[in-house]
Design an enzyme around this catalytic site. Structure first.
Site, PDB file in Angstrom:
ATOM      1  N   TRP A   1       0.937  -1.141  -0.150  1.00  0.00           N
ATOM      2  CA  TRP A   1       0.012  -0.091   0.018  1.00  0.00           C
ATOM      3  C   TRP A   1       1.036   1.116  -0.064  1.00  0.00           C
ATOM      4  O   TRP A   1       0.393   2.348  -0.673  1.00  0.00           O
ATOM      5  CB  TRP A   1      -0.993  -0.159   1.118  1.00  0.00           C
ATOM      6  CG  TRP A   1      -2.100  -0.960   1.147  1.00  0.00           C
ATOM      7  CD1 TRP A   1      -2.026  -2.362   1.671  1.00  0.00           C
ATOM      8  CD2 TRP A   1      -2.808  -1.421   0.046  1.00  0.00           C
ATOM      9  NE1 TRP A   1      -3.096  -3.039   1.377  1.00  0.00           N
ATOM     10  CE2 TRP A   1      -3.546  -2.622   0.188  1.00  0.00           C
ATOM     11  CE3 TRP A   1      -3.395  -0.556  -0.947  1.00  0.00           C
ATOM     12  CZ2 TRP A   1      -4.894  -2.885  -0.542  1.00  0.00           C
ATOM     13  CZ3 TRP A   1      -4.466  -1.046  -1.875  1.00  0.00           C
ATOM     14  CH2 TRP A   1      -5.098  -2.169  -1.689  1.00  0.00           C
TER      15      TRP A   1
ATOM     16  N   ASP B   1      -1.596   6.553   6.253  1.00  0.00           N
ATOM     17  CA  ASP B   1      -2.724   5.741   5.890  1.00  0.00           C
ATOM     18  C   ASP B   1      -3.256   4.731   7.091  1.00  0.00           C
ATOM     19  O   ASP B   1      -2.366   3.969   7.247  1.00  0.00           O
ATOM     20  CB  ASP B   1      -2.350   5.060   4.687  1.00  0.00           C
ATOM     21  CG  ASP B   1      -3.324   3.874   4.053  1.00  0.00           C
ATOM     22  OD1 ASP B   1      -4.288   3.936   4.813  1.00  0.00           O
ATOM     23  OD2 ASP B   1      -2.887   3.194   3.162  1.00  0.00           O
TER      24      ASP B   1
ATOM     25  N   LYS C   1     -12.583  -1.300   7.410  1.00  0.00           N
ATOM     26  CA  LYS C   1     -12.078  -2.407   8.192  1.00  0.00           C
ATOM     27  C   LYS C   1     -12.615  -2.133   9.809  1.00  0.00           C
ATOM     28  O   LYS C   1     -13.193  -2.873  10.368  1.00  0.00           O
ATOM     29  CB  LYS C   1     -10.619  -2.283   8.281  1.00  0.00           C
ATOM     30  CG  LYS C   1     -10.086  -2.510   6.645  1.00  0.00           C
ATOM     31  CD  LYS C   1      -8.712  -2.201   6.411  1.00  0.00           C
ATOM     32  CE  LYS C   1      -8.572  -2.199   4.910  1.00  0.00           C
ATOM     33  NZ  LYS C   1      -8.555  -3.512   4.119  1.00  0.00           N
TER      34      LYS C   1
HETATM   35  N1  PMP Z   1      -4.346   1.347   2.372  1.00  0.00           N
HETATM   36  C1  PMP Z   1      -4.341   0.126   3.112  1.00  0.00           C
HETATM   37  C2  PMP Z   1      -3.406  -0.135   4.241  1.00  0.00           C
HETATM   38  C3  PMP Z   1      -5.225  -0.942   2.959  1.00  0.00           C
HETATM   39  O1  PMP Z   1      -5.398  -2.013   3.632  1.00  0.00           O
HETATM   40  C4  PMP Z   1      -6.117  -0.623   1.826  1.00  0.00           C
HETATM   41  C5  PMP Z   1      -7.270  -1.713   1.399  1.00  0.00           C
HETATM   42  N2  PMP Z   1      -7.079  -2.867   1.940  1.00  0.00           N
HETATM   43  C6  PMP Z   1      -6.003   0.399   0.955  1.00  0.00           C
HETATM   44  C7  PMP Z   1      -4.966   1.364   1.338  1.00  0.00           C
HETATM   45  C8  PMP Z   1      -7.040   0.710  -0.169  1.00  0.00           C
HETATM   46  O2  PMP Z   1      -8.171   1.021   0.339  1.00  0.00           O
HETATM   47  P1  PMP Z   1      -9.410   1.188  -0.506  1.00  0.00           P
HETATM   48  O3  PMP Z   1      -9.882  -0.092  -1.227  1.00  0.00           O
HETATM   49  O4  PMP Z   1     -10.403   2.012   0.411  1.00  0.00           O
HETATM   50  O5  PMP Z   1      -9.037   2.406  -1.768  1.00  0.00           O
END
Ligand code: PMP
Length: 363
Positions: free
Chosen positions: A105, A175, A199
């Site tokens: 991520w 994030d 989450k």
């Molecule tokens: N950052 C992290 C740490 C994540 O775990 C996730 C999704 N699993 C995301 C970003 C992406 O999030 P989204 O699907 O809400 O764009």
């Protein structure tokens, strides 16, 4: 006695929600009290929704102790859109943003920021398969960086920052998607906190953004309207139609969190749940935790077995026993137990029992 139709859902997200939240939403789904229509049908400009919205955002402020000089936004586009919005709004021409790379991520956030401006990767644990958070001596910050971006909890690698890095007066942007509101947080140490809701906060489709007021000044008037933080601050997240259902569930989830003793109450349960699993992982050597001990996540517990065939069997047999969603992310394999705030402790106990039984049969 009715049979409980619910399994233990270890999914990394969308993830398990508190049962009282689902029950209240179900009860009021046909008609919100006093409104005569459901949350799925009501105008986002109605008094009923305005009060649901204000309560939800107010509850986030209360639960997390968000100071008055921070704005709280309920946006859309997921954390993934924040990978773009953060640099578009905060990474001014001629400045550099520092990014710390702790997994998939982070890498995605870095890729998007590079499309916008100068990025310095101040540290990376890629060479260790992202099995740890970098130490202070490995982090090389730009003297006047516009901000320092971290991924607070790495959902795929199963690691979490045990403490914030020392960054001087550079704003930290985190994030926090996969550990937001899982324990006490000092919001004043951050410039921006963002998280997809799916989450720890509610359903997918709402993105929480907590932003320090002075940083909003950086948003250029030339930005596309919907991509500017200023737009959403000026319109209290109502520039366009917000995710009304998502905000409603966010509010119910905050009410539930308060009933659990708020962030210190939930932290105690989260630490106990994670400790039970890591103790089992470390007990005999049959299982192997993938994250270095002092970087272990309390939310996403990642572990492996000796070979991939055994891992497949583990995941399949666990699902048959009502323990769903234990397959690791497709990019890394192995197993992952996501045990967010709403994941019940009985489910952790059930997984520990299952792990012991699996080891007895095959160890
Ligand atoms: N950052 C992290 C740490 C994540 O775990 C996730 C999704 N699993 C995301 C970003 C992406 O999030 P989204 O699907 O809400 O764009």
């Amino acid at each position: 006695m009715t049979n409980n139709p619910r399994v233990f859902n270890f999914s990394a997200g969308p993830a398990v929600l508190p049962l009282p939240v689902l029950e209240e939403a179900q009860r009021d789904l046909i008609a919100l009290p006093g409104a005569g229509m459901s949350i799925l049908e009501i105008s986002h400009r109605s008094d009923t929704f305005e009060s649901i919205f204000a309560d939800a955002i107010g509850a986030v402020r209360q639960v997390a102790g968000v100071p008055d000089h921070y704005k709280i936004l309920a946006l859309q586009g997921g954390a993934s859109l924040q990978f773009t919005m953060v640099p578009m709004n905060l990474l001014l021409a001629g400045t550099t943003a520092d990014y710390i790379d702790t997994g998939s991520w982070s890498k995605k956030a870095i890729k998007e920021a590079r499309r916008v401006g100068n990025v310095n990767v101040a540290a990376s644990t890629a060479d260790d398969n992202y099995n740890r958070i970098p130490g202070a001596d490995e982090i090389h910050l730009t003297p006047d960086a516009g901000y320092v971006h971290i991924t607070g909890n790495n959902t795929i690698a199963g690691t979490e920052w045990p403490a914030l890095p020392e960054v001087g007066d550079r704003p930290i942007v985190t994030d926090a998607s996969s550990h937001i509101l899982s324990g006490p947080i000092d919001v004043s140490r951050y410039g921006v906190i963002y998280a997809g809701a799916q989450k720890n906060l509610g359903p997918s489709g709402v993105t929480l953004v907590i932003i320090r007021e002075d940083l909003i000044e950086r948003s250029s008037d030339d930005l596309p309207t919907m991509l500017s933080y200023r737009t959403h601050v000026d319109n209290d997240s109502h520039f366009n139609t917000p995710n009304t259902f998502g905000v409603y569930i966010l509010g119910l989830t905050m009410k539930w969190l308060l009933s659990q003793g708020g962030l210190s109450g939930i932290a105690e349960v989260n630490e106990r749940k994670a400790a039970k699993l890591y103790t089992e992982i470390d007990r005999t050597g049959f299982y192997r935790g993938t994250a270095v001990k002092d970087s272990r996540s309390r939310m996403n517990v990642t572990f492996r077995l000796g070979d991939e065939a055994a891992e497949k069997t583990f995941v399949r047999e666990a699902a048959a026993a009502g323990l769903e969603g234990l397959k690791g992310h497709r990019s890394v394999g192995g197993m992952r137990a996501s045990i967010y705030n709403a994941f019940p402790e009985e489910g952790v106990d059930a997984l520990v029992d299952f792990m012991q039984e699996f080891e007895r049969k095959r160890g």
